[in-house]
Design an enzyme around this catalytic site. Structure first.
Site, PDB file in Angstrom:
ATOM      1  N   ASP A  85       0.811  -1.225   0.000  1.00  0.00           N
ATOM      2  CA  ASP A  85       0.000   0.000   0.000  1.00  0.00           C
ATOM      3  C   ASP A  85       0.841   1.271   0.000  1.00  0.00           C
ATOM      4  OD1 ASP A  85       0.749  -0.852   2.598  1.00  0.00           O
ATOM      5  OD2 ASP A  85      -0.778   0.410   3.526  1.00  0.00           O
ATOM      6  N   GLU A 142      -0.781  -1.963   5.178  1.00  0.00           N
ATOM      7  CA  GLU A 142       0.114  -1.946   6.347  1.00  0.00           C
ATOM      8  C   GLU A 142       0.030  -0.613   7.058  1.00  0.00           C
ATOM      9  OE1 GLU A 142       3.100  -1.201   9.015  1.00  0.00           O
ATOM     10  OE2 GLU A 142       3.135  -0.137   7.124  1.00  0.00           O
ATOM     11  N   GLU A 143      -0.268   0.452   6.292  1.00  0.00           N
ATOM     12  CA  GLU A 143      -0.150   1.808   6.841  1.00  0.00           C
ATOM     13  C   GLU A 143      -1.349   2.242   7.665  1.00  0.00           C
ATOM     14  OE1 GLU A 143       2.453   3.534   6.825  1.00  0.00           O
ATOM     15  OE2 GLU A 143       3.649   3.148   5.041  1.00  0.00           O
ATOM     16  N   ARG A 182      18.252  -7.855  13.621  1.00  0.00           N
ATOM     17  CA  ARG A 182      18.315  -7.768  15.077  1.00  0.00           C
ATOM     18  C   ARG A 182      17.507  -8.893  15.703  1.00  0.00           C
ATOM     19  NH1 ARG A 182      19.769  -3.865  18.375  1.00  0.00           N
ATOM     20  NH2 ARG A 182      19.286  -4.342  20.537  1.00  0.00           N
ATOM     21  N   HIS A 368       7.979   8.463   4.557  1.00  0.00           N
ATOM     22  CA  HIS A 368       6.771   9.304   4.670  1.00  0.00           C
ATOM     23  C   HIS A 368       7.075  10.767   4.329  1.00  0.00           C
ATOM     24  CE1 HIS A 368       4.347   6.281   7.356  1.00  0.00           C
ATOM     25  NE2 HIS A 368       5.120   5.676   6.483  1.00  0.00           N
TER      26      HIS A 368
HETATM   27 ZN   LIG Z   1       5.232   3.621   6.358  1.00  0.00          ZN
HETATM   28 ZN   LIG Z   2       6.491   0.903   5.470  1.00  0.00          ZN
END
Ligand SMILES: [Zn+2]
Ligand SMILES: [Zn+2]
Length: 396
Positions: A85, A142-143, A182, A368
């Site tokens: 997305d 996802e956002e 990690r 972003h």
């Molecule tokens: Zn993002």
């Molecule tokens: Zn992202």
């Protein structure tokens, strides 16, 4: 005649794939769609996958795509995830493949994630000499909380029988070609707060007759900062940010309410559980002190992303082979959130970063940002990592 029977090496296949990765990424970049609206994106991905041999392509939700590929020998079932997305924001880049959908932009690199997973699908479809089953999920939304994973991970059969899961995020703060892994706590739980300060409106010349929600709200904002600096151990991680403050209409009217919103980020489940009450105590105390009332809502976001130590170690080993020791680094934990954490509720796995920063190409803007972009050389690193990790993890 022998040239027709020439078998491509892995390196040759990768080199042949590179221009295609750029075509996929640029097409997606040009046609961004925001969370839950990824209809054209999903159709494009499904079309590309259907053109590859040996993949079972299906859609578990309207805007996600699943491709399954089976090796010739039994082994483990590995889930590979890419998010697809874009964000509801306007692009300020000037290259020829800028967003053609005004108000939508691939400013997080999910266009790159999608191209990388398409590349992995292409590689596995070209050969059968591997173990197990690969499920490649092109995940929507996802956002935007609650995230596409609520439908895919908790309400579909996607995770049934999955032994291990992995995925990546491009990272514009890491030099291109660097891989960061990690073990353990990697990304925070991103929760939201919504506060309305209910005062009493009136004439701005006579504040003594009103209860000014702006002054009370300003006190709430500053007092909330004491939670992190005075209420939590310096060794624990917590962020409280008020990101929205809306009140009033003009110069001579005291409004009757102020709206505040913000985010609360944590790793530790115990601290996360305490946060809502700590915040409300401050809101209640300040409002009571000044004669205001309030409404308060705390909304849990994604889970914290905790990598499995064993899978993270496999990824580190793969990175050593793919990019070498100098370019394999220990990722720093981040207060950012990620709905990849939902997959880890169902199967062990690990999430990792691939650097996409190249100052010569101005690809160091933060995620972003309206000028976010990637060095496309990172696409090949992403494919090599995901492919090698998948083959390794699927070994029976
Ligand atoms: Zn993002
Ligand atoms: Zn992202």
């Amino acid at each position: 005649m022998t040239q027709n029977l020439k078998i491509q090496t892995h390196a040759e296949r990768l080199m042949a794939l590179e221009p295609q990765l750029v075509i996929w990424r640029r097409h997606l970049h040009q046609h961004p769609e925001v969370s839950f609206q990824e209809h054209q994106t999903a159709a494009y991905i499904a079309g590309e996958l259907r053109g590859m041999r040996g993949l079972e392509v299906s859609q578990l939700t309207p805007t996600s795509v699943l491709a399954i590929c089976r090796g010739t020998r039994p082994g483990k079932t590995v889930l590979l995830r890419a998010d697809i997305d874009a964000l509801p924001m306007s692009e300020e880049n000037s290259f020829e493949f800028v967003s053609q959908n005004p108000g939508s932009m691939h400013a997080c690199g999910h266009d790159g994630h999608t191209a990388i997973l398409l590349g992995v699908a292409q590689l596995v479809s070209e050969q059968s000499d591997w173990d197990g089953e690969l499920r490649m999920i092109f995940q929507h939304a996802e956002e935007q909380s609650p995230g596409g994973t609520e439908e895919l991970v908790f309400a579909s059969a996607l995770m049934d029988g999955v032994d291990v899961v992995t995925g990546l995020h491009l990272n514009s703060q890491l030099p291109v070609g660097v891989v960061a892994v990690r073990p353990g706590a990697f990304m925070a739980a991103p929760d939201n707060i919504y506060i309305t300060i209910l005062g009493r409106g009136g004439h701005a010349a006579h504040p003594e007759e009103a209860v000014d929600p702006i002054v009370v709200g300003a006190q709430v904002v500053t007092n909330l900062q004491h939670i992190v600096s005075r209420g939590v151990s310096a060794l624990d991680s917590l962020v409280v940010s008020v990101t929205y403050f809306q009140a009033g209409t003009t110069t001579n009217v005291i409004p009757d309410r102020a709206e505040l919103k913000g985010t609360v980020r944590s790793f530790d489940p115990e601290l996360r559980e305490r946060a809502p009450a700590m915040i409300e105590r401050v809101v209640r105390g300040v409002c009571e002190a000044h004669g205001a009332k309030y409404e308060y809502r705390y909304e849990n976001g994604y889970r914290p992303l905790i990598n499995d130590d064993g899978v993270a170690e496999v990824l580190r080993q793969v990175a050593l082979e793919v990019v070498g020791e100098e370019r394999t680094v220990l990722a720093k934990p981040t207060m950012g959130g990620e709905d990849f954490s939902a997959y880890l509720e169902k199967a062990p796995g690990a999430y990792f970063n691939v650097g996409s920063r190249n100052d010569g190409l101005e690809s160091g803007f933060p995620h972003h940002h309206p000028r976010f972009t990637i060095d496309e050389a990172a696409l090949r690193t992403g494919v090599e990592m995901m492919y090698a990790a998948a083959i390794r993890l699927a070994k029976g």
